[in-house]
Design a protein around this motif. Structure first.
Motif, PDB file in Angstrom:
ATOM      1  N   TYR A  74      49.837  24.134  82.955  1.00  0.00           N
ATOM      2  CA  TYR A  74      48.418  23.667  83.368  1.00  0.00           C
ATOM      3  C   TYR A  74      47.972  24.216  84.585  1.00  0.00           C
ATOM      4  N   SER A  75      46.756  25.268  84.511  1.00  0.00           N
ATOM      5  CA  SER A  75      46.172  25.943  85.800  1.00  0.00           C
ATOM      6  C   SER A  75      44.894  26.121  85.315  1.00  0.00           C
ATOM      7  N   ARG A  76      44.243  26.287  86.689  1.00  0.00           N
ATOM      8  CA  ARG A  76      42.800  26.749  86.767  1.00  0.00           C
ATOM      9  C   ARG A  76      42.565  27.761  87.277  1.00  0.00           C
ATOM     10  N   GLY A  77      41.742  28.778  86.927  1.00  0.00           N
ATOM     11  CA  GLY A  77      41.387  30.211  87.327  1.00  0.00           C
ATOM     12  C   GLY A  77      41.482  30.283  88.823  1.00  0.00           C
TER      13      GLY A  77
ATOM     14  N   PHE B  18      44.433  31.234  91.019  1.00  0.00           N
ATOM     15  CA  PHE B  18      45.027  32.604  90.772  1.00  0.00           C
ATOM     16  C   PHE B  18      43.810  33.649  90.963  1.00  0.00           C
ATOM     17  N   PRO B  19      43.117  33.607  92.420  1.00  0.00           N
ATOM     18  CA  PRO B  19      41.735  34.095  92.588  1.00  0.00           C
ATOM     19  C   PRO B  19      41.740  35.674  92.289  1.00  0.00           C
ATOM     20  N   VAL B  20      43.031  36.177  92.882  1.00  0.00           N
ATOM     21  CA  VAL B  20      43.182  37.578  93.086  1.00  0.00           C
ATOM     22  C   VAL B  20      44.323  38.249  92.031  1.00  0.00           C
ATOM     23  N   LEU B  21      44.588  37.374  91.077  1.00  0.00           N
ATOM     24  CA  LEU B  21      45.668  37.925  90.122  1.00  0.00           C
ATOM     25  C   LEU B  21      45.281  39.176  89.213  1.00  0.00           C
ATOM     26  N   GLU B  22      46.204  40.248  89.143  1.00  0.00           N
ATOM     27  CA  GLU B  22      45.701  41.094  88.403  1.00  0.00           C
ATOM     28  C   GLU B  22      46.600  41.411  87.229  1.00  0.00           C
ATOM     29  N   ARG B  23      47.789  41.013  87.163  1.00  0.00           N
ATOM     30  CA  ARG B  23      48.790  41.187  86.153  1.00  0.00           C
ATOM     31  C   ARG B  23      49.504  39.858  85.807  1.00  0.00           C
ATOM     32  N   LEU B  24      49.569  39.678  84.376  1.00  0.00           N
ATOM     33  CA  LEU B  24      50.297  38.592  84.240  1.00  0.00           C
ATOM     34  C   LEU B  24      51.468  39.192  83.218  1.00  0.00           C
ATOM     35  N   SER B  25      52.746  38.772  83.686  1.00  0.00           N
ATOM     36  CA  SER B  25      53.788  39.277  82.559  1.00  0.00           C
ATOM     37  C   SER B  25      54.681  38.263  82.271  1.00  0.00           C
ATOM     38  N   LEU B  26      54.655  37.946  80.927  1.00  0.00           N
ATOM     39  CA  LEU B  26      55.782  36.885  80.282  1.00  0.00           C
ATOM     40  C   LEU B  26      56.786  37.513  79.502  1.00  0.00           C
ATOM     41  N   HIS B  27      57.967  37.150  79.958  1.00  0.00           N
ATOM     42  CA  HIS B  27      59.035  37.789  79.039  1.00  0.00           C
ATOM     43  C   HIS B  27      60.138  36.862  78.584  1.00  0.00           C
ATOM     44  N   PHE B  28      60.510  36.636  77.377  1.00  0.00           N
ATOM     45  CA  PHE B  28      61.516  35.910  76.801  1.00  0.00           C
ATOM     46  C   PHE B  28      61.024  34.302  77.100  1.00  0.00           C
TER      47      PHE B  28
ATOM     48  N   GLY C 293      44.746  25.050  95.898  1.00  0.00           N
ATOM     49  CA  GLY C 293      45.224  25.879  96.992  1.00  0.00           C
ATOM     50  C   GLY C 293      45.967  27.151  96.289  1.00  0.00           C
ATOM     51  N   GLY C 294      46.712  26.653  95.340  1.00  0.00           N
ATOM     52  CA  GLY C 294      47.283  27.723  94.459  1.00  0.00           C
ATOM     53  C   GLY C 294      47.965  29.087  94.975  1.00  0.00           C
ATOM     54  N   PHE C 295      47.757  30.073  94.436  1.00  0.00           N
ATOM     55  CA  PHE C 295      48.484  31.317  94.982  1.00  0.00           C
ATOM     56  C   PHE C 295      47.333  32.389  95.216  1.00  0.00           C
ATOM     57  N   LEU C 296      46.660  32.200  96.340  1.00  0.00           N
ATOM     58  CA  LEU C 296      45.717  32.741  96.875  1.00  0.00           C
ATOM     59  C   LEU C 296      45.806  34.359  97.033  1.00  0.00           C
ATOM     60  N   ARG C 297      47.083  34.743  97.328  1.00  0.00           N
ATOM     61  CA  ARG C 297      47.168  36.097  97.539  1.00  0.00           C
ATOM     62  C   ARG C 297      47.936  36.976  96.231  1.00  0.00           C
ATOM     63  N   LEU C 298      48.325  36.243  95.428  1.00  0.00           N
ATOM     64  CA  LEU C 298      49.227  36.531  94.377  1.00  0.00           C
ATOM     65  C   LEU C 298      48.400  37.621  93.526  1.00  0.00           C
TER      66      LEU C 298
END
Length: 104
Positions: free
Chosen positions: A29-32, A35-45, A10-15
């Protein structure tokens, strides 16, 4: 919260944007398809996380990965996803920005 995160069915279908900052996350651990509509991934610290899940290679909506004060191996895994998307899907528009990368 914690050192391990495994996304589930189910994941994050609208994120569209995922921002993680200051996490003690070590294993992710995740599969594509999570996150079917993910556009931006930001990882800080995210000082303990050494790899972005390889499943992100299959997130074809991903346009931007931003890494700030993260381990160099995390940057390397982002670049690997970038190369694999180009090789597998002919995508050459994934942008990766990294700031203040540190070596262990």
């Amino acid at each position: 919260m914690g050192e391990e995160w495994e996304t589930s069915e189910g994941g994050f279908l609208r994120l569209k944007m995922l921002f993680i900052s200051g996490a003690i996350l070590k294993h992710w651990y995740s599969r594509g398809e999570h996150f079917p509509v993910l556009e931006r991934l930001s990882l800080h610290f995210c000082l303990f996380l050494e790899e972005i899940p390889t499943g992100f290679t299959d997130v074809l909506t991903l346009q931007f990965i931003e890494l700030n004060k993260c381990h160099s191996s995390l940057v390397e895994s982002a670049r690997k996803i970038q190369v694999e998307q180009a090789d597998m899907y002919g995508r050459d528009d994934l942008l990766i920005l990294d700031y203040n990368t540190w070596q262990q």
